[in-house]
Design a protein around this motif. Structure first.
Motif, short mmCIF file in Angstrom:
data_model
loop_
_atom_site.label_atom_id
_atom_site.label_comp_id
_atom_site.label_asym_id
_atom_site.label_seq_id
_atom_site.Cartn_x
_atom_site.Cartn_y
_atom_site.Cartn_z
N ASP A 134 39.92 48.22 39.19
CA ASP A 134 39.39 49.51 38.75
C ASP A 134 40.22 50.70 39.23
O ASP A 134 39.67 51.75 39.59
N MET A 135 41.52 50.53 39.27
CA MET A 135 42.38 51.64 39.63
C MET A 135 42.18 52.80 38.65
O MET A 135 41.79 52.58 37.49
N LEU A 136 42.44 54.01 39.09
CA LEU A 136 42.24 55.18 38.25
C LEU A 136 43.07 55.09 36.98
O LEU A 136 42.62 55.49 35.90
N GLU A 137 44.27 54.55 37.09
CA GLU A 137 45.14 54.45 35.92
C GLU A 137 44.87 53.14 35.18
O GLU A 137 45.75 52.32 34.97
N ARG A 138 43.64 52.96 34.75
CA ARG A 138 43.27 51.70 34.11
C ARG A 138 44.12 51.43 32.87
O ARG A 138 44.49 50.30 32.59
N GLU A 139 44.42 52.50 32.12
CA GLU A 139 45.16 52.31 30.88
C GLU A 139 46.57 51.82 31.14
O GLU A 139 47.16 51.11 30.34
N TYR A 140 47.12 52.20 32.31
CA TYR A 140 48.52 51.86 32.59
C TYR A 140 48.67 50.87 33.74
O TYR A 140 49.73 50.28 33.90
N GLY A 141 47.62 50.74 34.56
CA GLY A 141 47.74 49.86 35.72
C GLY A 141 47.82 48.40 35.34
O GLY A 141 46.84 47.80 34.89
N ARG A 142 48.99 47.81 35.50
CA ARG A 142 49.20 46.42 35.10
C ARG A 142 49.19 45.47 36.28
O ARG A 142 49.12 44.26 36.10
N ALA A 143 49.27 45.99 37.51
CA ALA A 143 49.27 45.13 38.69
C ALA A 143 47.83 44.87 39.11
O ALA A 143 47.38 45.24 40.19
N ARG A 144 47.09 44.22 38.23
CA ARG A 144 45.69 43.92 38.48
C ARG A 144 45.40 42.50 38.04
O ARG A 144 46.02 41.96 37.13
N ALA A 145 44.41 41.91 38.70
CA ALA A 145 44.02 40.54 38.35
C ALA A 145 42.50 40.43 38.26
O ALA A 145 41.94 39.38 38.55
N ASP A 146 41.86 41.51 37.85
CA ASP A 146 40.40 41.51 37.72
C ASP A 146 39.98 41.16 36.30
O ASP A 146 39.08 41.77 35.73
N TYR A 147 40.67 40.17 35.72
CA TYR A 147 40.31 39.71 34.38
C TYR A 147 40.57 38.21 34.31
O TYR A 147 41.37 37.65 35.06
N LYS A 148 39.90 37.55 33.40
CA LYS A 148 40.09 36.11 33.22
C LYS A 148 41.43 35.87 32.56
O LYS A 148 41.89 36.68 31.77
N PRO A 149 42.11 34.76 32.94
CA PRO A 149 41.62 33.59 33.67
C PRO A 149 41.85 33.61 35.19
O PRO A 149 41.64 32.60 35.84
N TYR A 150 42.27 34.77 35.77
CA TYR A 150 42.42 34.80 37.22
C TYR A 150 41.08 34.50 37.89
O TYR A 150 40.03 34.95 37.43
N GLY A 151 41.14 33.73 38.97
CA GLY A 151 39.93 33.40 39.71
C GLY A 151 39.12 32.27 39.13
O GLY A 151 37.99 32.02 39.57
N ILE A 152 39.68 31.54 38.19
CA ILE A 152 38.91 30.50 37.50
C ILE A 152 38.41 29.41 38.45
O ILE A 152 37.39 28.78 38.21
N ASP A 153 39.12 29.21 39.56
CA ASP A 153 38.71 28.19 40.53
C ASP A 153 38.24 28.78 41.85
O ASP A 153 38.04 28.04 42.82
N PHE A 154 38.04 30.10 41.88
CA PHE A 154 37.56 30.70 43.12
C PHE A 154 36.10 30.33 43.31
O PHE A 154 35.32 30.32 42.35
N PRO A 155 35.71 29.96 44.56
CA PRO A 155 34.32 29.53 44.80
C PRO A 155 33.33 30.56 44.29
O PRO A 155 33.40 31.74 44.65
#
Length: 386
Positions: free
Chosen positions: A62-83
């Motif tokens: 949820d960085m302020l530059e959501r439209e441009y912020g690409r260094a994020r992993a708060d979307y699927k499929p990241y975390g698919i095996d996280f407890p």
């Protein structure tokens, strides 16, 4: 090929700093001797993490530059095996750049923590006594590194965030001497530098560093800049610091897809440059230990750890990413396809290891399998030093 570099490690620079603290605050003023207040072991009750995407566990969400912020992993499929959490049976991306846990998660587990160290952006009140993770995907040692990815927190900014944490801790302790005594038993790990190469030096159409510096001069400049930041960390109270070197990023799927390597398994010009930086880190550790009273710095040679005999990995895929990655991209395509046999892949996306790859590095950093994987000692020995 025996001795071939493991196609596995690092994109977003990692220099993770971990702080481990003996004891907890009783009320708002005093330490309770040898308590496991943060869920840690008797040796370490607090853990602070500094770095990039190899260590980020949600600071870039949820960085302020959501439209441009690409260094994020708060979307699927990241975390698919996280407890999954106790309140949900389905997986929710946490911001970790992999399918499951990352290096700090494993180190916290090895230290005996009951829970994962929270990202700085969510820490509250006395939870800071357990520690905080300041790492930011895309971050580098240089302030301009990663700017093409949107808003990221450089190591300088992370140290500013840590200084705020210390001010909050001081209010809880009510005494500078008690806080100083608490912090000196903490473990600090630093894992950063990869982005200064992949998202700076080897991006000549955007950055001028490769024309301004030879590989050796650039490595020296990074070492000197990081040295200044580590001395600030020392002044903030850190005494036990583990510095992670940069891994064999020239062997990542992204590097091999975007740089000429003339039939070789890795991009040698990237790995050669990385080795110059790592050699400087080892010398830096020696210098800091010799010149800073009570300092106990150690170097984790991730490049060495990620240099393995592929035959030991059987059918593990060391070449391709597990998730769907667009042409020329580093990260997973949002909501894209993902392989089912994730334990058989070394890379989850174009630059970040799977949980298996992160566990390999964390376990060797904690208990070195070979003498030259950690210098002068591994993390397990570091946290027990008096």
């Amino acid at each position: 090929m025996k001795g071939e570099l493991l196609k596995g490690y690092y994109y977003c620079t990692a220099v993770v700093v971990v702080i481990i603290i003996n004891g907890v605050v009783d009320g708002a003023a005093s330490l309770a001797s040898k308590k496991k207040g943060g869920g840690g072991s008797d040796a370490c009750s607090c853990y602070f993490v500094f770095g990039d995407s190899q260590a980020d566990n949600g600071n870039n969400n949820d960085m302020l530059e959501r439209e441009y912020g690409r260094a994020r992993a708060d979307y699927k499929p990241y975390g698919i095996d996280f407890p999954p959490s106790s309140s949900s049976s389905s997986f929710i991306p946490t911001g970790r750049f992999t399918n499951g846990r990352n290096v700090p998660d494993f180190i916290a587990q090895f230290l005996g923590f009951r829970d994962y160290i929270p990202p700085f952006r969510t820490t509250k009140s006395q939870t800071i006594l357990k520690g905080a993770n300041y790492a930011s995907g895309g971050a580098g040692i240089l302030l301009e590194t990663g700017r093409t990815l949107g808003e990221v927190s450089s190591i300088k900014k992370q140290l500013e965030n840590h200084n705020y944490t210390i001010s909050q801790m001081h209010r809880l302790f009510g005494s500078s001497s008690k806080l100083k005594s608490y912090l000196k038993e903490c473990l600090y790990t630093v894992q950063i530098g990869s982005n200064d190469y992949l998202n700076n030096y080897f991006m000549p159409t955007i950055y001028m560093t490769s024309t301004q510096y030879s590989p050796q001069a650039f490595a020296t400049a990074l070492n000197e800049d990081l040295s200044r930041q580590l001395k600030i960390l020392y002044e903030q109270g850190a005494r036990k610091v583990a510095i992670f070197g940069v891994g064999s990023i020239g062997c990542t799927p992204y590097a091999r897809a975007n740089f000429e390597h003339i039939g070789l398994p890795c991009v040698d010009k990237i790995n050669t440059a990385i080795q110059l930086f790592n050699a400087g880190l080892k010398s830096l550790v020696e210098h800091l230990n010799a010149n800073l009273p009570s300092a106990k710095f150690t170097f984790i040679d991730v490049f060495k750890i990620s240099t393995v005999d592929p035959l030991n990995y059987g059918k593990m895929n060391l070449d391709a990413p597990c998730c769907e990655v667009g042409a020329g991209e580093m990260q997973c395509t949002p909501f894209g396809k993902v392989c089912e046999n994730r334990r058989d892949y070394m890379f989850f996306d174009g630059v970040h290891p799977t949980e298996n790859g992160f566990e390999l590095v964390a376990s060797s950093a904690f208990n070195a399998k070979q003498p030259d994987e950690a210098y002068p000692f591994d993390i397990n020995h570091l946290v027990h030093l008096s």
